[in-house]
Scaffold this active site. Structure first.
Site, PDB file in Angstrom:
ATOM      1  N   ALA A   1       0.939  -1.137  -0.032  1.00 11.58           N
ATOM      2  CA  ALA A   1       0.231   0.012  -0.080  1.00 11.58           C
ATOM      3  C   ALA A   1       0.783   1.254  -0.095  1.00 11.58           C
ATOM      4  CB  ALA A   1      -0.795   0.038   0.944  1.00 11.58           C
TER       5      ALA A   1
ATOM      6  N   TRP B   1       2.343   1.632  -3.354  1.00  9.55           N
ATOM      7  CA  TRP B   1       1.318   2.000  -4.594  1.00  9.55           C
ATOM      8  C   TRP B   1       1.232   3.567  -4.316  1.00  9.55           C
ATOM      9  CZ3 TRP B   1      -2.697   5.280  -3.761  1.00  9.55           C
ATOM     10  CH2 TRP B   1      -3.766   5.247  -4.914  1.00  9.55           C
ATOM     11  N   HIS B   2       1.675   4.268  -3.327  1.00 10.01           N
ATOM     12  CA  HIS B   2       1.454   5.768  -3.279  1.00 10.01           C
ATOM     13  C   HIS B   2       2.659   6.404  -4.352  1.00 10.01           C
ATOM     14  CE1 HIS B   2      -1.325   5.151  -0.034  1.00 10.01           C
ATOM     15  NE2 HIS B   2      -1.618   6.258  -0.355  1.00 10.01           N
ATOM     16  N   GLY B   3       3.849   5.612  -4.486  1.00 12.55           N
ATOM     17  CA  GLY B   3       4.925   6.264  -5.231  1.00 12.55           C
ATOM     18  C   GLY B   3       6.209   5.463  -5.047  1.00 12.55           C
TER      19      GLY B   3
ATOM     20  N   PHE C   1       0.063  10.109  -7.956  1.00 14.18           N
ATOM     21  CA  PHE C   1       0.231   8.525  -7.432  1.00 14.18           C
ATOM     22  C   PHE C   1      -0.632   7.779  -8.646  1.00 14.18           C
ATOM     23  CE2 PHE C   1      -0.267  10.258  -2.923  1.00 14.18           C
ATOM     24  CZ  PHE C   1       1.270  10.509  -2.926  1.00 14.18           C
TER      25      PHE C   1
END
Lengths: 331, 526
Positions: free
Chosen positions: B377, B380-382, B526
């Site tokens: 997770a 996933w943001h970067g 993102f």
């Protein structure tokens, strides 16, 4: 199932409330409307004519210091308008050189009335517009204080007034006086006071900081002087075309040298003014007037004068008017 | 096309009018056109990527359900990305260029799809074919996501590691532009394909409908990440006109713009200073002020975006999922993740955490599952170590809560215990945001050391900036207080209409007088 109306009660109530506030502002603060969204580019904002009198008012369009005079000049009294920016404006009419000029002339036996038409932040373009409208009230002399420190603001406000009067919907909310006032209050009373300047500048989020950034850009002074030269020439031509003498007062500001010593600098304004001097257009250099004196106590900061500084300037202008025979050109 | 733009307003207004006056069968086509127009406004070339994703998932979804299309139809669909890029190249739309390598890659999608389709069809068992189509879809799309989002990060990291051992890395990094929304629509598509595999839904037979599901413009760029079970039926059977769609939609838009323009953009001024790249001198007060400002910036920004997305969709009769439910009122990390970015956290729960075994196994297995889900997770943001650390940090918090009966008990106890839990959770959340906001681990270190430095030479006065922060979070907190027992901040129906009208007016004034800032939405990156 109960069907809802197209516009809900809540929305209607909110909209009515907004309209009521807007109407109240427009009705009860009508004068404030004068040239409100022209950003100083409205031809007559701030000049309110009433029963043969002209009232200079602090309006949304031009923030004059409140003063009044007759539409027709009184017989045998020299009428002088002093047009400029925050330096001219001073901290009050009475203490400014514009206000003191009449006193100095009276002390020299000349009956005169002088009015302070200085507005903070006004550059050459907006001063020119003020000058053009002021000629309707038949001055015997116009004193135009020339400076180059407001040209960025002048340009920005010109673009803003042009854009603001365009059709683009992003301007719509700010067409409301009430919203505009809230926005301005938030910017001036909250944002500028509560957020440190270095943070504002680093993010360039507001006008004042954008100006600081622009001032440090290469060739800024040259570009701004070019504008001052063009507009001062135009102002001189208009005054002379109306057979009204004009005195150009060139600004001088304090510059600190690397060794800590201080001197007065005219930033090329003296030459601009000198280039305009002809029969009927005169020049007085602030640098020459104050440079021979102990000038630092006369300044409140690097550009603006204290009351003592204004007094020195008023005396110098009065002397110039008498010595050069400017007043005799008219009466 | 930013939500806070005149262009978006025009698009939404046109879509709203045309949608409701169009015959029902035309509405899906209209939404498809509006969605692709919206995406084209960002970068016309990336439409090829969206088409490739749509084609893969559409065909693989049908394949899993044993409803394969003919090779001719597969070829026609697989040609779309290449043809689109060729058109972009020929007409130089938006002045963008397309290199020959990219064109070759786009046209190679055709043989890949045809070949893979033939291979999978030849598989002997039905189960094998189903798995084959699933992995084909996941492989292509996670490959695209990995390349565009993570290639440079991993190449840089490996290069750095190699150089640590005294060797030189010989590869050169190319400048890869991250296509907006790729993380969101990839996850949305994964949920579609996995749900088909699990026989929770039937694949849609209409390509336009599926492409619209993936590209539905209000939520294309930054979510909410919708499940096919919720969004697809609403696209297939458009809603009937109801004035409530307009009322609720406008209300959500107002609250969304208020959160974004008034709260987030004004808090950003302080947060950007504290986390600036030139490492300003910060003391305890500024470190706390900065992270608090960022906490409200990111909440206002992302939940504001979600509200605008929900409001826009609602104007078209479509109800999107709730993404935020007063997250800063959470008493523990588990509750926080049930309130923050709900559609992403439930996605990771359903498609990563539970398939790994969830909390059904031994202590170690549960911790591993939590760690995997949360680190993913974060990632996933970067593509940055700070995001990985942020994910790992939240995994640790979740583990601590999961295995701390006293903490769990305190959350159910009296007011004092709940207050302590809330204060504790706020502190944990703020530390998490400091990690999240820092551009590098070093910057987080600077912030962390700043927290313990009471006196720092050169630090600016903090009292007035604190007032600025309070001025901008105060109205939001008041709105939350007025709606705390409801679903979200837009649930104002229990108030008298006059109160509601007054609230609308205040929100409008706050928003309209904050329109000078021009900050991009955080989650667009993102």
């Amino acid at each position: 199932m109960k069907s809802n109306p197209l516009i809900s009660h809540a929305l209607l109530f909110g909209a009515c409330l907004m309209i009521a506030v807007e109407l109240a502002v427009r009705i009860f603060f009508q004068d404030n409307m004068s040239g409100r969204f022209e950003y100083g580019f409205h031809p007559s904002a701030g000049f309110i004519e009433e029963d043969g009198q002209v009232h200079l008012k602090r309006t949304g369009g031009r923030r004059f210091r409140p003063q009044s005079f007759t539409v027709e000049p009184p017989e045998g009294v020299f009428r002088i308008f002093v047009i400029g920016d925050s330096v001219t404006r001073g901290s009050s009419v009475e203490s400014s050189y514009a206000g003191r000029l009449a006193v100095e002339l009276k002390a020299r036996g000349i009956s005169a009335e002088s009015y302070n038409l200085g507005i903070g932040g006004h550059g050459a373009r907006r001063k020119h517009l003020t000058l053009v409208h002021s000629l309707n009230y038949k001055p015997d002399l116009v004193v135009l204080h020339i400076n180059n420190s407001n040209e960025f603001e002048d340009e920005r406000e010109f673009l803003r007034s042009t854009e603001f009067n365009s059709w683009h919907p992003r301007n719509w909310p700010m067409k409301s006086i009430a919203l505009r006032r809230v926005y301005e209050m938030k910017t001036e009373k909250v944002f500028w006071r509560w957020i440190p300047a270095s943070i504002r500048i680093s993010q360039s989020k507001n006008d004042a900081d954008a100006e600081i950034v622009a001032m440090s850009s290469e060739g800024a002074t040259e570009r701004w002087n070019q504008r001052v030269q063009e507009m001062t020439g135009e102002s001189t031509r208009v005054a002379m075309a109306n057979n009204i003498p004009i005195l150009l007062v060139s600004q001088a500001k304090i510059i600190e040298e690397l060794n800590g010593s201080r001197r007065l600098e005219d930033n090329g304004l003296e030459k601009i003014a000198e280039d305009q001097v002809t029969n009927g257009a005169f020049h007085l250099s602030m640098k020459q007037v104050l440079g021979n004196l102990e000038f630092e106590p006369l300044y409140a900061d690097r550009s603006h004068l204290r009351a003592e500084g204004h007094e020195v300037m008023a005396k110098a202008i009065a002397r110039k008017l008498i010595d050069s025979g400017i007043l005799s050109l008219k009466k | 096309m930013n939500f806070v733009s005149f262009q978006y307003g025009c698009l939404l207004l046109a879509a709203f009018i045309l949608f409701w006056i169009s015959p029902r069968p035309w509405r899906i086509r209209l939404l498809f056109a509006a969605s692709y127009l919206f995406y084209m406004a960002w970068d016309v070339r990336f439409v090829a990527l969206l088409l490739a994703s749509s084609t893969t998932y559409y065909l693989c979804g049908l394949g899993i359900a044993n409803k394969q299309k003919s090779p001719g139809k597969i070829a026609a669909l697989a040609l779309l990305p290449g043809v689109w890029l060729a058109l972009c190249s020929v007409f130089e739309i938006q002045g963008k260029t397309v290199s020959s390598e990219v064109l070759i890659a786009a046209f190679s999608f055709l043989p890949v799809m045809l070949g893979a389709n033939q291979l999978i069809r030849k598989m002997p068992s039905d189960q094998g074919r189903r798995k084959g189509f699933l992995w084909l879809a996941l492989g292509i799309n996670l490959g695209l996501l990995g390349f565009f989002k993570y290639f440079n990060f991993f190449a840089e990291s490996v290069g750095g590691l190699v150089e640590q051992f005294g060797l030189s890395s010989s590869w050169t990094l190319t400048h890869i532009i991250l296509p907006v929304g790729i993380s969101f629509y990839t996850f949305q598509a994964i949920s579609y394909i996995v749900d088909i595999k699990k026989k929770k839904i039937e694949p849609t037979d209409c390509f336009i409908t599926f492409a619209t599901y993936l590209a539905f413009f209000p939520q294309l760029i930054a979510g909410p990440i919708e499940r096919s079970t919720k969004l697809l039926p609403q696209l297939i059977v458009p809603a009937k006109w109801d004035i409530n769609h307009l009322h609720i939609g406008l209300r959500l838009l107002l609250i969304g713009f208020f959160k974004k323009l008034f709260v987030a953009d004004n808090c950003a001024i302080l947060a950007n200073h504290v986390f600036a790249a030139d490492n300003p001198e910060i003391n305890t007060a500024w470190a706390l002020l900065g992270v608090l400002a960022f906490a409200f910036q990111i909440y206002g920004d992302f939940s504001g975006y979600s509200d605008i997305a929900r409001g826009s969709a609602r104007l078209l009769g479509i109800e999107l999922s709730l993404n935020f439910r007063f997250p800063y009122f959470a008493l523990n990390p588990s509750e926080f993740w049930r309130r923050w970015h709900i559609t992403l956290s439930t996605w990771f729960r359903d498609y990563v955490y539970i398939p790994l075994g969830g909390n059904q196994g031994a202590w170690g297995a549960t911790c591993r599952n939590l760690a995997v889900a949360m680190v993913l997770a974060g990632l996933w943001h970067g593509a940055a170590w700070t995001f990985i650390l942020w994910g790992a940090y939240h995994a640790c918090l979740l583990m601590a809560f999961h295995y701390s009966p006293r903490w769990q008990l305190a959350c159910e106890s009296g007011r004092a215990a709940k207050l302590a839990c809330w204060v504790g959770m706020c502190c944990f959340t703020l530390i998490g945001w400091a990690i999240f906001r820092s551009d590098s681990m070093f910057q987080f270190y600077l912030w962390f050391t700043g927290v313990f430095q009471w006196q720092v030479t050169g630090a600016m006065e903090w009292e007035k900036p604190t007032r600025w922060l309070l001025l901008h979070i105060g109205p939001l907190l008041l709105l939350q207080w007025a709606t705390l027992k409801e679903r979200d901040e837009s649930s104002l129906d229990h108030h008298h209409w006059a109160t509601r009208g007054f609230i609308y007016l205040l929100l409008f004034v706050f928003t309209a007088t904050s329109m000078v800032n021009d900050q991009e939405f955080i989650y667009f990156q993102f």
